[in-house]
Design a protein around this motif. Sequence first.
Motif, PDB file in Angstrom:
ATOM      1  N   ALA A   6       0.851  -1.188   0.000  1.00 43.38           N
ATOM      2  CA  ALA A   6       0.000   0.000   0.000  1.00 43.38           C
ATOM      3  C   ALA A   6       0.886   1.237   0.000  1.00 43.38           C
ATOM      4  N   VAL A   7       0.664   2.120  -0.950  1.00 40.75           N
ATOM      5  CA  VAL A   7       1.403   3.375  -1.040  1.00 40.75           C
ATOM      6  C   VAL A   7       0.507   4.489  -0.523  1.00 40.75           C
ATOM      7  N   LEU A   8       0.991   5.197   0.473  1.00 46.85           N
ATOM      8  CA  LEU A   8       0.216   6.248   1.112  1.00 46.85           C
ATOM      9  C   LEU A   8       0.456   7.559   0.372  1.00 46.85           C
ATOM     10  N   ALA A   9      -0.538   8.012  -0.379  1.00 48.63           N
ATOM     11  CA  ALA A   9      -0.456   9.296  -1.073  1.00 48.63           C
ATOM     12  C   ALA A   9      -0.879  10.394  -0.102  1.00 48.63           C
ATOM     13  N   LEU A  10      -0.001  11.368   0.068  1.00 48.94           N
ATOM     14  CA  LEU A  10      -0.227  12.440   1.036  1.00 48.94           C
ATOM     15  C   LEU A  10      -0.535  13.745   0.327  1.00 48.94           C
ATOM     16  N   GLU A  11      -1.269  14.625   0.985  1.00 52.48           N
ATOM     17  CA  GLU A  11      -1.421  15.979   0.469  1.00 52.48           C
ATOM     18  C   GLU A  11      -0.032  16.623   0.400  1.00 52.48           C
ATOM     19  N   GLY A  12       0.287  17.194  -0.760  1.00 51.31           N
ATOM     20  CA  GLY A  12       1.608  17.786  -0.940  1.00 51.31           C
ATOM     21  C   GLY A  12       2.684  16.786  -1.284  1.00 51.31           C
ATOM     22  N   SER A  13       2.282  15.573  -1.722  1.00 50.33           N
ATOM     23  CA  SER A  13       3.270  14.559  -2.096  1.00 50.33           C
ATOM     24  C   SER A  13       4.166  15.041  -3.232  1.00 50.33           C
ATOM     25  N   HIS A  14       5.417  14.579  -3.213  1.00 51.64           N
ATOM     26  CA  HIS A  14       6.332  14.802  -4.321  1.00 51.64           C
ATOM     27  C   HIS A  14       6.101  13.697  -5.357  1.00 51.64           C
ATOM     28  N   ALA A  15       5.879  14.090  -6.587  1.00 55.23           N
ATOM     29  CA  ALA A  15       5.463  13.132  -7.616  1.00 55.23           C
ATOM     30  C   ALA A  15       6.525  12.098  -7.921  1.00 55.23           C
ATOM     31  N   PHE A  16       7.804  12.486  -7.919  1.00 51.25           N
ATOM     32  CA  PHE A  16       8.841  11.518  -8.274  1.00 51.25           C
ATOM     33  C   PHE A  16       8.877  10.380  -7.273  1.00 51.25           C
ATOM     34  N   GLU A  17       8.950  10.718  -5.984  1.00 48.10           N
ATOM     35  CA  GLU A  17       9.028   9.676  -4.966  1.00 48.10           C
ATOM     36  C   GLU A  17       7.776   8.801  -4.963  1.00 48.10           C
ATOM     37  N   LEU A  18       6.620   9.421  -5.166  1.00 47.47           N
ATOM     38  CA  LEU A  18       5.381   8.646  -5.273  1.00 47.47           C
ATOM     39  C   LEU A  18       5.455   7.702  -6.469  1.00 47.47           C
ATOM     40  N   GLY A  19       5.999   8.214  -7.577  1.00 49.12           N
ATOM     41  CA  GLY A  19       6.118   7.404  -8.784  1.00 49.12           C
ATOM     42  C   GLY A  19       7.096   6.258  -8.649  1.00 49.12           C
ATOM     43  N   VAL A  20       8.158   6.436  -7.851  1.00 50.39           N
ATOM     44  CA  VAL A  20       9.120   5.349  -7.642  1.00 50.39           C
ATOM     45  C   VAL A  20       8.430   4.137  -7.028  1.00 50.39           C
TER      46      VAL A  20
END
Length: 318
Positions: A6-20
């Motif tokens: 499970a990947v926790l998407a946060l308000e203000g997430s950085h797209a690159f790290e989320l994409g990794v």
Amino acid sequence: MIRDVAVLALEGSHAFELGVFCEVFGIDRSDDALPGYDFALVSATGDSVSTRHGFDVRTPHGLERLSSADLICVPAYDLRVRQPDRLAHELRAAAERGARVLSICTGAFLLGEAGLLDGRRCTTHWRYTDELARRHPRARVESDVLYVDQDPIITGAGTAAGVDTCLHVVRREHGSAVANTIARRMVAAPHREGGQRQYRERPQPREGTGSLAPVLGWIEANLDQNLTVEAMARHAHLSPRTFARRFQQEAGTTPLQWLTGQRVLLAQHHLETTDDPITAIARCTGLGTVDNLRHHFVRRLGITPQGYRRAFRAPHNK
């Protein structure tokens, strides 16, 4: 074994790290005979979140999805954006039931709020290590590493180190052959140790005038030989002192530390893909003796060579 991510998407997430996280754990690679995961993108709203970059990401799952996850991933986020208090509670509850929790960059701050860094070694982007230590004084913050694995808590440094951190998790779970295949698909370096420096005084080595890339290739081709710093320096046509300094600048570690890492990687490959005796593997990797091989394996991987072979020897090769 990690099967549910499970990947926790946060308000203000950085797209690159989320994409990794999505790239490493969220793509079906079963056509290449690679392991797959039950993957979910999760948020506190179960609807969508706004990234730091001005676009929204749809998140079809709410926090209840964390209850089944074997691995929960926390990306970097804008520290000026306050996250819901219940996130820290959910992360703490997940770790208490045995889930692994992995953060990249500023994601470590949320782990700190959950109390998951107390008494543990950890890291974040080098720009934020002092702030992380100030906010969470019981955490043992390290500023000059790519990632820290204090199972079940894994913390990665900034941006590109997130790739290293995720591949480290894959390597622990499935062995170096699987991790290296995914790295090749991503056109990423197959392995950078967690203890390497986050940033370098000079760029990563490239082929060209003055680069140490040719000597690195020569070392990799001669791992079974008695390779001293003096011998490596001679091949590079440099004095040992100059060679050691240049190596540290370009590779981010000392010549002997890098050499040992390459020998352990080669030993991992032999243990995964051959039935060669441990004594033969120790010789052909340049580690010499079984005791020396075992020492470096346990120090770097936390497992004996025999245990590693039992865990990662491909069934169809047995």
